[in-house]
Design a protein around this motif. Structure first.
Motif, mmCIF file in Angstrom:
data_model
loop_
_atom_site.group_PDB
_atom_site.id
_atom_site.type_symbol
_atom_site.label_atom_id
_atom_site.label_comp_id
_atom_site.label_asym_id
_atom_site.label_seq_id
_atom_site.Cartn_x
_atom_site.Cartn_y
_atom_site.Cartn_z
ATOM 1 N N GLU A 265 8.137 14.181 -7.689
ATOM 2 C CA GLU A 265 7.959 14.465 -6.260
ATOM 3 C C GLU A 265 6.729 13.772 -5.661
ATOM 4 O OE1 GLU A 265 8.267 18.581 -5.213
ATOM 5 O OE2 GLU A 265 9.945 18.935 -6.553
ATOM 6 N N ALA A 266 6.212 12.766 -6.317
ATOM 7 C CA ALA A 266 5.064 12.041 -5.769
ATOM 8 C C ALA A 266 5.492 11.197 -4.568
ATOM 9 C CB ALA A 266 4.449 11.142 -6.838
ATOM 10 N N GLN A 267 4.569 11.006 -3.644
ATOM 11 C CA GLN A 267 4.794 10.182 -2.460
ATOM 12 C C GLN A 267 4.284 8.772 -2.763
ATOM 13 O OE1 GLN A 267 6.362 11.318 0.466
ATOM 14 N NE2 GLN A 267 6.789 13.069 -0.859
ATOM 15 N N ILE A 268 5.225 7.851 -2.976
ATOM 16 C CA ILE A 268 4.859 6.502 -3.413
ATOM 17 C C ILE A 268 5.450 5.473 -2.437
ATOM 18 C CG2 ILE A 268 4.667 5.048 -5.494
ATOM 19 C CD1 ILE A 268 5.562 7.398 -7.161
ATOM 20 N N TRP A 269 5.617 5.888 -1.216
ATOM 21 C CA TRP A 269 6.229 5.075 -0.169
ATOM 22 C C TRP A 269 5.443 3.770 0.014
ATOM 23 C CZ3 TRP A 269 9.752 7.416 3.775
ATOM 24 C CH2 TRP A 269 10.185 6.499 4.729
ATOM 25 N N GLY A 270 6.160 2.627 -0.060
ATOM 26 C CA GLY A 270 5.545 1.331 0.215
ATOM 27 C C GLY A 270 4.500 0.892 -0.791
ATOM 28 N N CYS A 271 4.412 1.570 -1.915
ATOM 29 C CA CYS A 271 3.410 1.243 -2.932
ATOM 30 C C CYS A 271 3.731 -0.096 -3.599
ATOM 31 C CB CYS A 271 3.366 2.350 -3.985
ATOM 32 S SG CYS A 271 2.077 2.148 -5.225
ATOM 33 N N ARG A 272 2.707 -0.852 -3.924
ATOM 34 C CA ARG A 272 2.878 -2.135 -4.620
ATOM 35 C C ARG A 272 2.738 -1.887 -6.113
ATOM 36 N NH1 ARG A 272 0.013 -7.064 -5.854
ATOM 37 N NH2 ARG A 272 1.357 -8.865 -5.403
ATOM 38 N N LEU A 273 3.865 -1.975 -6.807
ATOM 39 C CA LEU A 273 3.915 -1.694 -8.241
ATOM 40 C C LEU A 273 4.396 -2.917 -9.019
ATOM 41 C CD1 LEU A 273 5.429 1.853 -7.827
ATOM 42 C CD2 LEU A 273 3.286 1.413 -9.038
ATOM 43 N N VAL A 274 4.007 -4.091 -8.558
ATOM 44 C CA VAL A 274 4.411 -5.342 -9.194
ATOM 45 C C VAL A 274 3.912 -5.385 -10.635
ATOM 46 C CG1 VAL A 274 4.178 -7.854 -9.137
ATOM 47 C CG2 VAL A 274 4.446 -6.574 -7.001
ATOM 48 N N ASN A 275 4.846 -5.593 -11.558
ATOM 49 C CA ASN A 275 4.529 -5.686 -12.996
ATOM 50 C C ASN A 275 3.812 -4.441 -13.538
ATOM 51 O OD1 ASN A 275 5.636 -8.321 -13.342
ATOM 52 N ND2 ASN A 275 3.803 -9.187 -12.410
ATOM 53 N N ALA A 276 3.995 -3.308 -12.877
ATOM 54 C CA ALA A 276 3.390 -2.065 -13.369
ATOM 55 C C ALA A 276 4.165 -1.526 -14.560
ATOM 56 C CB ALA A 276 3.354 -1.024 -12.254
ATOM 57 N N ASN A 277 3.484 -0.770 -15.404
ATOM 58 C CA ASN A 277 4.119 -0.150 -16.564
ATOM 59 C C ASN A 277 4.470 1.298 -16.227
ATOM 60 O OD1 ASN A 277 4.996 0.748 -19.021
ATOM 61 N ND2 ASN A 277 3.044 0.519 -20.078
ATOM 62 N N LEU A 278 5.769 1.543 -16.016
ATOM 63 C CA LEU A 278 6.258 2.891 -15.728
ATOM 64 C C LEU A 278 7.193 3.356 -16.837
ATOM 65 C CD1 LEU A 278 6.735 2.007 -12.026
ATOM 66 C CD2 LEU A 278 5.521 4.074 -12.692
ATOM 67 N N ASN A 279 6.991 2.797 -18.007
ATOM 68 C CA ASN A 279 7.820 3.128 -19.159
ATOM 69 C C ASN A 279 7.752 4.631 -19.441
ATOM 70 O OD1 ASN A 279 8.266 3.488 -22.204
ATOM 71 N ND2 ASN A 279 8.920 1.378 -21.875
ATOM 72 N N LYS A 280 8.918 5.266 -19.473
ATOM 73 C CA LYS A 280 9.059 6.695 -19.773
ATOM 74 C C LYS A 280 8.324 7.603 -18.781
ATOM 75 C CE LYS A 280 9.914 5.936 -24.693
ATOM 76 N NZ LYS A 280 9.487 6.201 -26.079
ATOM 77 N N ALA A 281 8.055 7.092 -17.602
ATOM 78 C CA ALA A 281 7.424 7.925 -16.574
ATOM 79 C C ALA A 281 8.440 8.878 -15.960
ATOM 80 C CB ALA A 281 6.825 7.042 -15.484
ATOM 81 N N ASN A 282 7.977 10.040 -15.541
ATOM 82 C CA ASN A 282 8.825 11.004 -14.849
ATOM 83 C C ASN A 282 8.664 10.792 -13.349
ATOM 84 O OD1 ASN A 282 10.294 13.148 -13.865
ATOM 85 N ND2 ASN A 282 8.821 14.713 -14.466
ATOM 86 N N ARG B 234 11.148 11.880 -11.120
ATOM 87 C CA ARG B 234 12.214 12.674 -10.520
ATOM 88 C C ARG B 234 11.832 13.099 -9.103
ATOM 89 N NH1 ARG B 234 15.264 16.805 -14.526
ATOM 90 N NH2 ARG B 234 16.570 16.840 -12.681
ATOM 91 N N ALA B 235 12.746 12.835 -8.175
ATOM 92 C CA ALA B 235 12.580 13.209 -6.768
ATOM 93 C C ALA B 235 11.370 12.547 -6.113
ATOM 94 C CB ALA B 235 12.506 14.730 -6.619
ATOM 95 N N ALA B 236 10.827 11.517 -6.733
ATOM 96 C CA ALA B 236 9.708 10.793 -6.122
ATOM 97 C C ALA B 236 10.212 9.947 -4.956
ATOM 98 C CB ALA B 236 9.027 9.900 -7.156
ATOM 99 N N VAL B 237 9.341 9.733 -3.978
ATOM 100 C CA VAL B 237 9.697 8.902 -2.821
ATOM 101 C C VAL B 237 9.111 7.514 -3.034
ATOM 102 C CG1 VAL B 237 9.516 8.609 -0.331
ATOM 103 C CG2 VAL B 237 9.722 10.909 -1.304
ATOM 104 N N LEU B 238 10.003 6.574 -3.389
ATOM 105 C CA LEU B 238 9.612 5.189 -3.650
ATOM 106 C C LEU B 238 10.208 4.255 -2.603
ATOM 107 C CD1 LEU B 238 10.187 5.601 -7.431
ATOM 108 C CD2 LEU B 238 8.082 4.570 -6.563
ATOM 109 N N THR B 239 10.495 4.786 -1.445
ATOM 110 C CA THR B 239 11.056 3.998 -0.349
ATOM 111 C C THR B 239 10.155 2.803 -0.040
ATOM 112 O OG1 THR B 239 12.073 5.979 0.600
ATOM 113 C CG2 THR B 239 11.780 4.088 2.060
ATOM 114 N N GLU B 240 10.762 1.626 0.030
ATOM 115 C CA GLU B 240 10.080 0.365 0.355
ATOM 116 C C GLU B 240 9.047 -0.052 -0.683
ATOM 117 O OE1 GLU B 240 8.500 0.440 4.314
ATOM 118 O OE2 GLU B 240 10.444 0.864 5.230
ATOM 119 N N ALA B 241 9.040 0.581 -1.838
ATOM 120 C CA ALA B 241 8.090 0.193 -2.886
ATOM 121 C C ALA B 241 8.450 -1.180 -3.441
ATOM 122 C CB ALA B 241 8.096 1.225 -4.009
#
Length: 267
Positions: free
Chosen positions: A123-140, A142-149
């Motif tokens: 449920e984190a708010q991650i709208w428009g976040c820049r996650l280029v080449n980020a490591n999200l391996n096995k991250a939870n 669920r229900a996070a807002v990644l709109t336009e990320a």
């Protein structure tokens, strides 16, 4: 004798590297929104105060607020950052591995090459976040807002994205093996020119999704909403498209050999 000297020399080089790395960590600084410079000691105290704030439901401690901070390489590994405010912050290369970040605010933050391995971002708010080449391996997530990320090249292997909003997110070149996307909103997501055979998207929302030239052989898209999706040149051989909504979808040049389209909606 010469071999012994070489070993001693190599040992000295290793120790110098370790010491310089430790000194670099101690020399870490960040600049807060108000212009104040803070160091690792301040960050450690801020993380502790925030943990107290979380555990006391806000009656003790201080909520972490690093909105718009310049904090490249910050170390948040294993920290309790639930509800923390990091929106707009420069956090490239930061370490969030195994951190608890439920309902944290990362809107429009720059997290290029940041490490979120095993982090809890439900449920984190991650709208428009820049996650280029980020490591999200096995991250939870669920229900996070990644709109336009922007998640170009991100490692999402084994990540839980069920129920997340990925509307118009950029997932080009992302590693998606084992990612759970059930119920995720992928309207307008950019997945063009990718091998998507690892995905299972039953009943997924994929309106306006860009999947030109992508490999979707054998993918489960039963009941998916693919209205107005861009599937030109896509390889859909053997895909399960039963009951899928393909109205307005661009299928020009798509290979549908052996695809199950029973009950699919077409123009």
């Amino acid at each position: 004798m010469a071999e012994h000297r070489n070993r001693v020399f190599v040992f000295i080089l290793i120790m110098l590297f370790v010491c310089s790395a430790a000194m670099a960590a101690d020399d870490w600084q960040a600049k807060l929104k108000n212009g104040n410079l803070v160091d690792k000691g301040w960050l450690d105290r801020a993380k502790e105060d925030h943990g107290n704030w979380v555990r006391s439901n806000g009656s003790m401690g201080v909520r972490l607020n690093m909105e718009n901070a310049l904090a490249k390489g910050a170390d948040f590994a294993g920290a309790d950052l639930a509800g923390a405010v990091l929106a707009g912050a420069l956090l490239s290369g930061a370490n969030f591995s195994d951190a608890t970040m439920k309902k944290a605010h990362l809107d429009y933050a720059d997290c290029e090459k940041a490490d979120f391995h095993g982090a809890d971002l439900e449920e984190a708010q991650i709208w428009g976040c820049r996650l280029v080449n980020a490591n999200l391996n096995k991250a939870n997530l669920r229900a996070a807002v990644l709109t336009e990320a922007n998640m170009y090249g991100a490692d999402l292997r084994g990540a839980d994205l069920r129920g997340a909003s990925l509307v118009t997110a950029n997932l080009k070149a992302a590693k998606l093996e084992g990612a759970k996307l059930g119920g995720a909103d992928l309207d307008g997501v950019d997945l063009a020119h990718m091998d998507l055979r690892c995905l299972s998207l039953p009943k997924g929302q994929l309106r306006w999704a860009e999947m030109e030239q992508s490999d979707l052989r054998g993918v489960d898209l039963a009941g998916a909403c693919l209205a107005d999706a861009k599937l030109g040149g896509a390889d859909l051989r053997g895909a399960d498209l039963r009951g899928a909504d393909l109205r307005g979808a661009d299928l020009n040049g798509a290979n549908l050999e052996g695809a199950n389209m029973e009950g699919a909606l077409l123009d």
